[in-house]
Design a protein around this motif. Structure first.
Motif, PDB file in Angstrom:
ATOM      1  N   LEU A 149      19.046  23.851   1.490  1.00  0.00           N
ATOM      2  CA  LEU A 149      19.157  22.814   0.467  1.00  0.00           C
ATOM      3  C   LEU A 149      20.602  22.344   0.418  1.00  0.00           C
ATOM      4  O   LEU A 149      21.520  23.155   0.216  1.00  0.00           O
ATOM      5  CB  LEU A 149      18.727  23.351  -0.896  1.00  0.00           C
ATOM      6  CG  LEU A 149      18.682  22.344  -2.053  1.00  0.00           C
ATOM      7  CD1 LEU A 149      17.635  21.260  -1.785  1.00  0.00           C
ATOM      8  CD2 LEU A 149      18.382  23.054  -3.374  1.00  0.00           C
ATOM      9  N   ALA A 170      23.342  18.764  -0.656  1.00  0.00           N
ATOM     10  CA  ALA A 170      23.487  17.549  -1.449  1.00  0.00           C
ATOM     11  C   ALA A 170      23.876  16.383  -0.555  1.00  0.00           C
ATOM     12  O   ALA A 170      24.665  16.535   0.378  1.00  0.00           O
ATOM     13  CB  ALA A 170      24.542  17.751  -2.535  1.00  0.00           C
ATOM     14  N   SER A 218      21.202  12.958  -3.945  1.00  0.00           N
ATOM     15  CA  SER A 218      19.901  13.471  -3.522  1.00  0.00           C
ATOM     16  C   SER A 218      20.091  14.872  -2.983  1.00  0.00           C
ATOM     17  O   SER A 218      21.117  15.186  -2.375  1.00  0.00           O
ATOM     18  CB  SER A 218      19.279  12.579  -2.435  1.00  0.00           C
ATOM     19  OG  SER A 218      18.905  11.320  -2.959  1.00  0.00           O
ATOM     20  N   LEU A 219      19.116  15.694  -3.211  1.00  0.00           N
ATOM     21  CA  LEU A 219      19.111  17.029  -2.646  1.00  0.00           C
ATOM     22  C   LEU A 219      18.094  17.048  -1.510  1.00  0.00           C
ATOM     23  O   LEU A 219      16.938  16.684  -1.707  1.00  0.00           O
ATOM     24  CB  LEU A 219      18.746  18.066  -3.704  1.00  0.00           C
ATOM     25  CG  LEU A 219      19.661  18.126  -4.933  1.00  0.00           C
ATOM     26  CD1 LEU A 219      19.245  19.267  -5.850  1.00  0.00           C
ATOM     27  CD2 LEU A 219      21.123  18.273  -4.526  1.00  0.00           C
ATOM     28  N   CYS A 251      15.939  19.099   1.150  1.00  0.00           N
ATOM     29  CA  CYS A 251      15.357  20.389   1.497  1.00  0.00           C
ATOM     30  C   CYS A 251      14.872  20.294   2.938  1.00  0.00           C
ATOM     31  O   CYS A 251      14.016  19.460   3.261  1.00  0.00           O
ATOM     32  CB  CYS A 251      14.204  20.717   0.551  1.00  0.00           C
ATOM     33  SG  CYS A 251      13.464  22.346   0.796  1.00  0.00           S
ATOM     34  N   LEU A 262      10.937  20.997  -5.335  1.00  0.00           N
ATOM     35  CA  LEU A 262      12.289  21.238  -5.834  1.00  0.00           C
ATOM     36  C   LEU A 262      12.202  21.891  -7.198  1.00  0.00           C
ATOM     37  O   LEU A 262      11.473  21.422  -8.083  1.00  0.00           O
ATOM     38  CB  LEU A 262      13.070  19.928  -5.935  1.00  0.00           C
ATOM     39  CG  LEU A 262      14.502  20.047  -6.479  1.00  0.00           C
ATOM     40  CD1 LEU A 262      15.400  20.753  -5.457  1.00  0.00           C
ATOM     41  CD2 LEU A 262      15.069  18.672  -6.829  1.00  0.00           C
ATOM     42  N   ASP A 318      13.794  14.472   0.723  1.00  0.00           N
ATOM     43  CA  ASP A 318      14.919  14.158  -0.152  1.00  0.00           C
ATOM     44  C   ASP A 318      14.434  14.025  -1.597  1.00  0.00           C
ATOM     45  O   ASP A 318      13.433  13.337  -1.863  1.00  0.00           O
ATOM     46  CB  ASP A 318      15.602  12.864   0.282  1.00  0.00           C
ATOM     47  CG  ASP A 318      16.300  13.000   1.631  1.00  0.00           C
ATOM     48  OD1 ASP A 318      16.627  14.147   2.007  1.00  0.00           O
ATOM     49  OD2 ASP A 318      16.513  11.979   2.310  1.00  0.00           O
ATOM     50  N   TYR A 356      19.730  24.606  -8.327  1.00  0.00           N
ATOM     51  CA  TYR A 356      18.466  24.189  -7.742  1.00  0.00           C
ATOM     52  C   TYR A 356      18.098  25.052  -6.542  1.00  0.00           C
ATOM     53  O   TYR A 356      18.960  25.631  -5.875  1.00  0.00           O
ATOM     54  CB  TYR A 356      18.542  22.723  -7.297  1.00  0.00           C
ATOM     55  CG  TYR A 356      18.740  21.748  -8.437  1.00  0.00           C
ATOM     56  CD1 TYR A 356      17.652  21.129  -9.045  1.00  0.00           C
ATOM     57  CD2 TYR A 356      20.016  21.456  -8.903  1.00  0.00           C
ATOM     58  CE1 TYR A 356      17.827  20.242 -10.089  1.00  0.00           C
ATOM     59  CE2 TYR A 356      20.200  20.572  -9.955  1.00  0.00           C
ATOM     60  CZ  TYR A 356      19.107  19.973 -10.547  1.00  0.00           C
ATOM     61  OH  TYR A 356      19.280  19.106 -11.583  1.00  0.00           O
ATOM     62  N   LEU A 399      21.545  26.140  -5.036  1.00  0.00           N
ATOM     63  CA  LEU A 399      22.644  25.178  -4.940  1.00  0.00           C
ATOM     64  C   LEU A 399      22.967  24.704  -6.343  1.00  0.00           C
ATOM     65  O   LEU A 399      22.074  24.257  -7.071  1.00  0.00           O
ATOM     66  CB  LEU A 399      22.247  23.996  -4.055  1.00  0.00           C
ATOM     67  CG  LEU A 399      23.292  22.888  -3.881  1.00  0.00           C
ATOM     68  CD1 LEU A 399      24.438  23.385  -3.009  1.00  0.00           C
ATOM     69  CD2 LEU A 399      22.661  21.648  -3.262  1.00  0.00           C
ATOM     70  N   GLN A 450      24.744  22.177  -9.084  1.00  0.00           N
ATOM     71  CA  GLN A 450      25.119  20.765  -9.195  1.00  0.00           C
ATOM     72  C   GLN A 450      25.679  20.521 -10.584  1.00  0.00           C
ATOM     73  O   GLN A 450      25.028  20.808 -11.593  1.00  0.00           O
ATOM     74  CB  GLN A 450      23.920  19.858  -8.947  1.00  0.00           C
ATOM     75  CG  GLN A 450      24.265  18.370  -8.863  1.00  0.00           C
ATOM     76  CD  GLN A 450      24.218  17.669 -10.205  1.00  0.00           C
ATOM     77  OE1 GLN A 450      23.352  17.952 -11.016  1.00  0.00           O
ATOM     78  NE2 GLN A 450      25.146  16.767 -10.444  1.00  0.00           N
TER      79      GLN A 450
END
Length: 236
Positions: free
Chosen positions: A131, A133, A146-147, A149, A160, A180, A192, A212, A214
């Protein structure tokens, strides 16, 4: 486990695998389609049916697995479909499969082009995704982020999660090996993780990604400690 054939065996294969692969038919000998039911990715112990379907009338089918000299199936039929049952599959039965067929109007010994390879994966768990960013690890207040995966397989369903919440924030089906998840204007600080699974039953799941963190105005990354996962931040 033993391979169970659902078509009545009428003849044994008089040819070896080399006879198929060295025949170079013209474009008028289209390749068949090879699929798996209930899915090509399953857990051990599931019954799987491999189906080879010809685009025109066929009278012989051959099913073979990459790395094996002789075919798993050689069948004389009077239809455009041949099926093979794999009972209670094991990881050893996973691998790359292809099939070919003969048309009754073709010259003797000529086989069709082989089907596209079918990758059968028999596993209890899919590889862990990552994961990250996007567009980068630094998120300024008010920026969109956007994250992503990323797994190792296509045509999966991704989820997510925000750590501490039981229900996924977002789901995405993706034909690519990643998905995304937009977080508009960096409005959802938190930690996340994500995972992915096969889109249909029987479901096979991955482990969750490493968390992760954020937070607006910080660099996104995570590190492990003796107490678990801890998010560290730095000024952009």
């Amino acid at each position: 486990m033993a391979l169970v054939l659902i078509l009545q065996l009428l003849t044994f294969w008089p040819l070896c695998h080399t006879d198929i692969t060295t025949t170079v038919p013209t474009a008028s000998y289209p390749k068949p389609w090879l699929g798996a039911q209930p899915a090509a990715i399953v857990t051990p112990g599931v019954n799987v049916t491999l189906r080879c379907r010809a685009p025109q009338p066929a009278w012989k089918f051959a099913l073979f697995k990459y790395g094996e000299i002789t075919p798993m199936l050689f069948r004389v039929v009077s239809t455009d479909l041949a099926e093979v049952f794999l009972e209670e599959v094991t990881p050893a039965q996973g691998g790359s499969y292809q099939c070919s067929y003969q048309n009754p109007g073709w010259v003797l010994g000529v086989w069709s082009h082989p089907s596209d390879a079918l990758e059968l994966l028999v596993t209890d768990e899919l590889p862990r995704p990552s994961l990250v960013a996007l567009p980068g690890p630094v998120v300024a207040p008010g920026d969109n982020v956007s994250l992503r995966c990323t797994g190792r397989l296509r045509d999966m369903r991704f989820a997510l999660y925000r750590v501490g919440e039981a229900v996924p924030l977002q789901y995405h089906n993706s034909e690519r090996p990643w998905a995304d998840f937009p977080l508009p204007r960096a409005s959802a600080p938190g930690t996340y993780s994500c995972y992915y699974h096969t889109p249909n039953a029987p479901y096979v799941l991955s482990q969750r990604s490493e968390p992760l963190a954020q937070a607006p105005g910080t660099t996104l990354w995570a590190t492990s400690s003796a107490w678990g996962w801890r998010a560290w931040s730095s000024s952009p």
